[in-house]
Write a protein that holds these residues in place. Structure first.
Motif, mmCIF file in Angstrom:
data_model
loop_
_atom_site.group_PDB
_atom_site.id
_atom_site.type_symbol
_atom_site.label_atom_id
_atom_site.label_comp_id
_atom_site.label_asym_id
_atom_site.label_seq_id
_atom_site.Cartn_x
_atom_site.Cartn_y
_atom_site.Cartn_z
ATOM 1 N N GLN A 182 0.801 -1.220 0.000
ATOM 2 C CA GLN A 182 0.000 0.000 0.000
ATOM 3 C C GLN A 182 0.837 1.275 0.000
ATOM 4 N N ASP A 183 1.998 1.267 0.583
ATOM 5 C CA ASP A 183 2.806 2.476 0.690
ATOM 6 C C ASP A 183 3.965 2.537 -0.303
ATOM 7 N N LEU A 184 4.053 1.580 -1.206
ATOM 8 C CA LEU A 184 5.129 1.602 -2.194
ATOM 9 C C LEU A 184 4.932 2.767 -3.163
ATOM 10 N N ALA A 185 6.015 3.437 -3.518
ATOM 11 C CA ALA A 185 5.936 4.542 -4.474
ATOM 12 C C ALA A 185 5.593 4.033 -5.864
ATOM 13 N N GLN A 186 6.115 2.876 -6.204
ATOM 14 C CA GLN A 186 5.802 2.249 -7.485
ATOM 15 C C GLN A 186 6.005 0.749 -7.370
ATOM 16 N N GLY A 187 5.406 0.010 -8.290
ATOM 17 C CA GLY A 187 5.567 -1.441 -8.306
ATOM 18 C C GLY A 187 4.592 -2.195 -7.426
ATOM 19 N N ALA A 188 3.598 -1.504 -6.852
ATOM 20 C CA ALA A 188 2.650 -2.183 -5.969
ATOM 21 C C ALA A 188 1.868 -3.262 -6.715
ATOM 22 N N GLY A 189 1.448 -2.958 -7.927
ATOM 23 C CA GLY A 189 0.669 -3.929 -8.705
ATOM 24 C C GLY A 189 1.466 -5.172 -9.043
ATOM 25 N N ILE A 190 2.721 -4.985 -9.385
ATOM 26 C CA ILE A 190 3.574 -6.122 -9.737
ATOM 27 C C ILE A 190 3.823 -6.999 -8.513
ATOM 28 N N GLN A 191 4.115 -6.362 -7.373
ATOM 29 C CA GLN A 191 4.346 -7.114 -6.139
ATOM 30 C C GLN A 191 3.075 -7.875 -5.716
ATOM 31 N N THR A 192 1.928 -7.216 -5.862
ATOM 32 C CA THR A 192 0.661 -7.854 -5.507
ATOM 33 C C THR A 192 0.377 -9.027 -6.442
ATOM 34 N N ALA A 193 0.653 -8.855 -7.726
ATOM 35 C CA ALA A 193 0.450 -9.938 -8.694
ATOM 36 C C ALA A 193 1.312 -11.148 -8.330
ATOM 37 N N GLN A 194 2.544 -10.894 -7.909
ATOM 38 C CA GLN A 194 3.433 -11.990 -7.506
ATOM 39 C C GLN A 194 2.889 -12.707 -6.275
ATOM 40 N N MET A 195 2.382 -11.933 -5.314
ATOM 41 C CA MET A 195 1.813 -12.530 -4.104
ATOM 42 C C MET A 195 0.607 -13.420 -4.447
ATOM 43 N N ILE A 196 -0.255 -12.937 -5.329
ATOM 44 C CA ILE A 196 -1.437 -13.706 -5.745
ATOM 45 C C ILE A 196 -1.006 -14.986 -6.463
ATOM 46 N N SER A 197 -0.039 -14.872 -7.349
ATOM 47 C CA SER A 197 0.458 -16.050 -8.076
ATOM 48 C C SER A 197 1.039 -17.090 -7.125
ATOM 49 N N ASN A 198 1.801 -16.631 -6.140
ATOM 50 C CA ASN A 198 2.411 -17.542 -5.172
ATOM 51 C C ASN A 198 1.396 -18.218 -4.264
ATOM 52 N N ALA A 199 0.208 -17.634 -4.132
ATOM 53 C CA ALA A 199 -0.820 -18.187 -3.242
ATOM 54 C C ALA A 199 -1.594 -19.335 -3.882
ATOM 55 N N GLY A 200 -1.321 -19.639 -5.132
ATOM 56 C CA GLY A 200 -2.000 -20.755 -5.789
ATOM 57 C C GLY A 200 -3.453 -20.460 -6.142
ATOM 58 N N VAL A 201 -3.740 -19.207 -6.417
ATOM 59 C CA VAL A 201 -5.096 -18.779 -6.744
ATOM 60 C C VAL A 201 -5.431 -19.186 -8.184
ATOM 61 N N ASP A 202 -6.674 -19.620 -8.405
ATOM 62 C CA ASP A 202 -7.134 -19.985 -9.745
ATOM 63 C C ASP A 202 -7.885 -18.849 -10.420
#
Length: 166
Positions: free
Chosen positions: A45-65
């Motif tokens: 939430q407080d990242l200046a940039q790259g929040a979407g990319i980091q969030t996408a990586q977290m979602i991918s790592n969680a095994g979401v379908d």
């Protein structure tokens, strides 16, 4: 199947968050066990940039379908397109309503081209024509800029030049 929904809180009754990269977190609902868990996204939430990319990586790592959100930025969308996660848009009031709508096949898939529901980009092409013969300054086809929406952005008309006149 695991369904992740961008959320402002930790439960199925909490409001859906229309954002992706900087949302509070994701309620992950497992359709096999009918249980839910929460993925905390506060670090992004407080990242200046790259929040979407980091969030996408977290979602991918969680095994979401399946991922349900309001909108996804272009960089996050590009990162998510590398995975097999299905992306859907929802404007539901709560996480539970979004999941119910998904299970009834009522949600629009998010287009990989635009990050928006159901839209595809088209491209125009061509250039202005040139008239020939005495005083014939015809019109050529061409012009068209990038379009938004299915199949738009086709051909526009370009002005012709007079040439060859006596």
């Amino acid at each position: 199947m695991k369904i992740a929904v961008s959320s402002r809180g930790q439960s199925l009754q909490d409001p859906l968050d229309s954002g992706f990269g900087r949302c509070a977190g994701f309620v992950v609902y497992d359709t096999n066990t009918q249980s839910s868990s929460f993925l905390d996204n506060s670090r992004q939430q407080d990242l200046a940039q790259g929040a979407g990319i980091q969030t996408a990586q977290m979602i991918s790592n969680a095994g979401v379908d399946v991922l349900i959100s309001g909108r996804i930025g272009p960089k996050a969308l590009q990162a998510l397109s590398q995975s097999s996660i299905q992306l859907f848009a929802s404007s539901a009031a709560t996480v539970q309503e979004a999941i119910d709508a998904f299970q009834r096949n009522e949600l629009s898939p998010i287009s990989p081209a635009t990050g928006q529901p159901g839209a595809e980009q088209g491209r125009g092409r061509g250039g202005g024509g040139r008239g020939r013969g005495p005083e014939q300054g015809g019109q050529g086809l061409g012009g068209g800029a990038r379009g938004k929406g299915p199949g738009q952005g086709g051909r526009g008309k370009g002005g012709g030049n007079k040439s060859g006149g006596l």
